[in-house]
Motif scaffolding. Structure first.
Motif, PDB file in Angstrom:
ATOM      1  N   THR A   1      40.771  73.504  37.530  1.00  0.00           N
ATOM      2  CA  THR A   1      39.373  73.550  37.980  1.00  0.00           C
ATOM      3  C   THR A   1      39.284  72.908  39.347  1.00  0.00           C
ATOM      4  O   THR A   1      39.864  71.827  39.590  1.00  0.00           O
TER       5      THR A   1
ATOM      6  N   SER B   1      35.243  69.182  38.318  1.00  0.00           N
ATOM      7  CA  SER B   1      33.869  69.183  37.819  1.00  0.00           C
ATOM      8  C   SER B   1      33.617  70.464  37.049  1.00  0.00           C
ATOM      9  O   SER B   1      33.731  71.567  37.596  1.00  0.00           O
ATOM     10  N   LEU B   2      33.295  70.326  35.786  1.00  0.00           N
ATOM     11  CA  LEU B   2      33.030  71.487  34.957  1.00  0.00           C
ATOM     12  C   LEU B   2      31.670  72.087  35.245  1.00  0.00           C
ATOM     13  O   LEU B   2      31.409  73.247  34.889  1.00  0.00           O
ATOM     14  N   ASN B   3      30.754  71.335  35.868  1.00  0.00           N
ATOM     15  CA  ASN B   3      29.419  71.839  36.155  1.00  0.00           C
ATOM     16  C   ASN B   3      29.386  72.656  37.438  1.00  0.00           C
ATOM     17  O   ASN B   3      28.658  73.637  37.535  1.00  0.00           O
ATOM     18  N   PHE B   4      30.142  72.235  38.450  1.00  0.00           N
ATOM     19  CA  PHE B   4      30.075  72.894  39.748  1.00  0.00           C
ATOM     20  C   PHE B   4      31.369  73.642  40.109  1.00  0.00           C
ATOM     21  O   PHE B   4      31.355  74.515  40.943  1.00  0.00           O
TER      22      PHE B   4
ATOM     23  N   SER C   1      37.054  77.657  37.485  1.00  0.00           N
ATOM     24  CA  SER C   1      38.248  77.379  36.656  1.00  0.00           C
ATOM     25  C   SER C   1      39.064  78.640  36.420  1.00  0.00           C
ATOM     26  O   SER C   1      38.558  79.761  36.556  1.00  0.00           O
TER      27      SER C   1
END
Length: 808
Positions: free
Chosen positions: A246, A251-254, A257
């Protein structure tokens, strides 16, 4: 020219990923915001949007898209002289008038510079342009100014793994922290910003044995390592791990991936020693427990072998090993540690099944050992891994029973050698050649017979093996090889089935002086005068061997007296002597010189041999002349003359015969015929060199027998050249001879391609010959043929046949 966006560096920063739509925003008029002056050019970089009416490029334009009317205004340039002179503006460089063309355009009147196409930083991160100001006549009004445009990165690219599937391995039993493999992902965005910074994590592990988290990954480098103990290849041979990469620092929000698969194979170590499978050691093992752990001392492996057998498999040892098959950790090595002091057995490993095959390598004797108990130890090719609490080997006993078989009788000494002097007479006992029966526990009878006796000198007693002679033993026999005579005998017992043994008897014959020496050579050539030529070297041959052969003694006997009077012998060495003339001259001829030769035996043997000496006249070189050779051959002058006369007479007779034959041939050709050829009515055989060749010959052209309608093709032929089957229409002085007629017939283009009926004359209408149709044959006997007697002797035979009168 002044650049408001970044005055120290005169750069313009534009956000990447621009899209163009109509009627959503408008550009701000010139002069918005701050203003700076550098030289005589001015440049403005402010935009007006509904959200932020005073946004600058140099402030790090943070909007993902700026939407304007068809084009995006990014800058404006102006000359201080535009108030006095009408100025025209232009830009050059990559992105303007060079590839990629028309990315940036400028309003030639107002100097407003815009971007016309979407920008992608991953394709091109910066542009270098030059701005120009000229009057309407093209005269340069201001020096060109450099414009550096940088495209600001946007997070528009996902991380991409180099491979979708990664393969790695780790040894079973590895400690936590052991490195396994590394995965790598690349992000096309700017790596100096969070857009291009990739972070790794493990999403899943399959299977979850012994725990779900057996591995961990370094978030920054992508290195996968073990985190727990308990990796066992015999339980799990491969793990499948899903790895996620990622950007935006994970950051999994922005962030964006992507995933890849990591296959981790567990390599084998020798952590399992081999175990002999006790459940397969007995045939009656069906009543045993099915427990996987067999008792290695529950009972031995069993096997049996016939005595004297070699190369047979006695027993099969089954082994269990949980390590990876067909590797040094699995391959079994068998050793016999006891019970086989003489080395009768060996164990070979089956490469496919890993079983041990007990094989007989040296024959066993039932009379000595009827059973064996072998102690067998099995281990691996590779050493057992450290820290394994098990023993590195396993042992078991192998009980082998020896089966008794009927063995062939054995001769104690084979071959048996005996020595005798040659000349042993017949019916002499040489030796007793007896065999022994190895089957000591069985009473059996042995019978003897002869297998090989090349000279037929021996015989053997069938019951006791006594060997006697049937002829005199002669060392000089051609059947002897290096003074040894060899015979072969058989010994057969009465077992079931009977067994046969073979024995060889070698008789060494000691030489006895029983052969006289013989003079060599038998003939010689000597010059009639002793001063010419060379002496004759003589020696002797003796069938006996040393010391009954040479050295030899050569002597001239006292009788006849001419031998010593004309010849003399001088000794050269023990085996050679020289014979030469004693007198100065000896008449040419053939002489028989007796020579006495004695060997060195005890007592010595002597022999008088006759040497045929040819005495002949010789030339200066000592070579016999031709006349001398003839004289030596035994022919006198009278005999030679007689032979020459006979040869002359024979040649004369041959010459006379040849002359006579030639004369007869000439007379036959010149002698005229007794009668005129026209009066010669004898039957003649005419050879035409033609014969039928098949069924086509039966297709006769009968039209040839009729008078032809036209004779033009015949009339046109030259005289003397025509076929013999054509009717002569022109009188010729002479018919062509047969060879010419044959040639004409063969070369006639009108002749058929097959053999045809050749007509030699015509009859009937138009024929120059009379008709023969009026001839009639009658058998009534009324015709009178007596007039044939008046025609002369040539018709006598015909008159006798038809007239019935006259006698032979």
């Amino acid at each position: 020219m002044v650049f408001m966006a970044d005055p120290p560096t005169t750069t313009i920063k534009i956000p990447g990923s621009l899209r163009f739509h109509d009627n959503t925003s408008e550009a701000r008029p010139m002069g918005c915001g701050d203003r700076s002056e550098t030289g005589s050019f001015h440049q403005s970089t402010c935009l007006k949007t509904p959200e932020d009416p005073s946004l600058k490029f140099s402030s790090g334009f943070s909007r993902s898209n700026v939407i304007v009317d068809s084009v995006l205004l990014i800058s404006a340039i102006r000359s201080d002289q535009d108030k006095e002179i009408e100025i025209r503006y232009s830009i050059t460089g990559a992105g303007a008038d060079q590839p990629p063309n028309d990315v940036y355009i400028i309003d030639p009147v107002t100097g407003k510079m815009s971007v016309t196409k979407p920008l992608d930083r991953e394709e091109r991160a910066s542009y270098h342009l030059r701005a120009h100001a000229v009057d309407i006549n093209g005269n340069q009004m201001e020096p060109p100014i450099d414009l550096y445009i940088y495209v600001i990165d946007m997070n528009d690219n996902r991380p991409e793994f180099k491979n979708q599937v990664y393969n790695g391995s780790v040894a079973e039993g590895s400690k936590p922290g052991t490195s396994v493999m590394q995965v790598t992902a690349f992000d096309a965005d700017d790596s100096t910003t969070a857009n291009g910074l990739v972070h790794y994590r493990i999403l899943s592990q399959t299977p979850h044995i012994p725990i779900p988290n057996m591995f961990t990954i370094n978030g920054a480098t992508g290195e996968i390592s073990t985190i727990a103990t308990g990796i066992d290849r015999e339980k799990v041979s491969q793990y499948t791990i899903i790895v996620q990469a990622t950007d935006m620092e994970g950051s999994l929000n922005f962030g964006l991936s992507n995933t890849a698969t990591a296959l981790i194979s567990i390599t084998d170590i020798n952590d399992n020693p081999p175990e002999l499978d006790s459940k397969t050691r007995h045939d009656d093992c069906n009543d045993k427990s099915n427990d996987d752990e067999g008792d290695e001392h529950s009972g031995p492996f069993l096997g049996e072998v016939p005595e004297n057998a070699v190369g047979v498999v006695v027993a099969n040892l089954t082994v269990r090993d949980k390590d990876q098959p067909h590797t040094p950790n699995w391959n079994a090595v068998y050793r016999i540690t006891g019970g086989d002091s003489m080395g009768h057995f060996a164990i070979r490993t089956d490469e496919i099944t890993n079983d041990g095959k007990v094989i007989v390598v040296k024959p066993v004797d039932y009379e000595r050992n009827d059973a064996f108990t072998l102690m067998v130890v099995v281990s691996n090719q590779a050493h057992l891994a450290s820290g394994i609490p098990s023993s590195p080997s396993s042992s078991a006993a192998v009980s082998i029973k020896v089966l008794d078989v009927n063995e062939a009788p054995v001769f104690p000494s084979n071959p048996k050698i005996i020595r005798f002097e040659e000349g042993v007479p017949a019916d002499t006992t040489l030796a007793t050649f007896a065999a022994l029966d190895p089957d000591r526990f069985i009473q059996q009878t042995i019978r003897y017979s002869k297998l090989s006796d090349p000279a037929n000198w021996l015989k053997i007693n069938r019951t006791n093996g006594r060997i006697t002679t049937t002829a005199v033993l002669d060392r000089e026999s051609p059947y002897m090889k290096k003074n040894v005579y060899e015979a072969t005998f058989l010994a057969v017992d009465n077992g079931s089935p009977p067994a046969t043994g073979t024995g060889t008897l070698q008789i060494y014959l000691i030489d006895v002086n029983d052969n006289v020496p013989v003079l060599v050579p038998q003939e010689a050539l000597v010059c009639e005068r002793s001063r010419h030529g060379y002496p004759v070297n003589i020696t002797a041959s003796d069938l006996d061997s040393e010391p009954n052969a040479g050295p030899y003694v050569f002597e001239l006997p006292s009788y006849p007296s001419s031998a010593r009077r004309n010849w003399t012998i001088s000794r050269l060495n023990g085996n050679y002597a020289q014979l030469k003339l004693r007198i100065p001259y000896l008449e040419a001829g053939m002489y028989r010189v007796p020579i006495l030769v004695s060997d060195s035996g005890n007592p010595p043997l002597s022999n008088t041999s006759v040497l045929k000496v040819k005495v002949c006249p010789c030339d200066e070189n000592g070579d016999c002349t031709v006349i001398g050779a003839v004289t030596v051959a035994g022919l006198g002058t009278g005999a030679i003359i007689t032979i020459l006369i006979c040869i002359i007479i024979l040649l004369s007779m041959v010459l006379f015969f040849v002359v006579w034959v030639k004369r007869r041939e000439k007379e036959r050709q010149t002698k005229p015929l007794l009668i005129d050829p026209e009066d010669d009515v004898r039957d003649n055989i005419l050879k035409y060199d033609e014969e039928g060749g098949g069924e086509e010959d039966q297709d006769y052209d009968l039209s040839q027998l009729q008078q032809p309608e036209s004779l033009d093709h015949i009339m046109s032929k030259p005289a003397g050249v025509r076929r013999v089957d054509e009717r002569p229409v022109i009188l010729e002085s002479q018919y062509p001879v047969r060879p010419t007629g044959l040639r004409a017939a063969d070369n006639d283009p009108t002749a058929p391609p097959y053999d045809s009926l050749l007509v030699f004359d015509y009859e009937g209408s138009g024929s120059t010959a009379g008709s023969v149709s009026s001839l009639d044959s009658s058998s009534s006997g009324e015709q009178d043929y007596d007039y044939l007697n008046d025609w002369g002797p040539r018709f006598k035979k015909l008159a006798d046949l038809y007239g019935g009168g006259g006698e032979d």
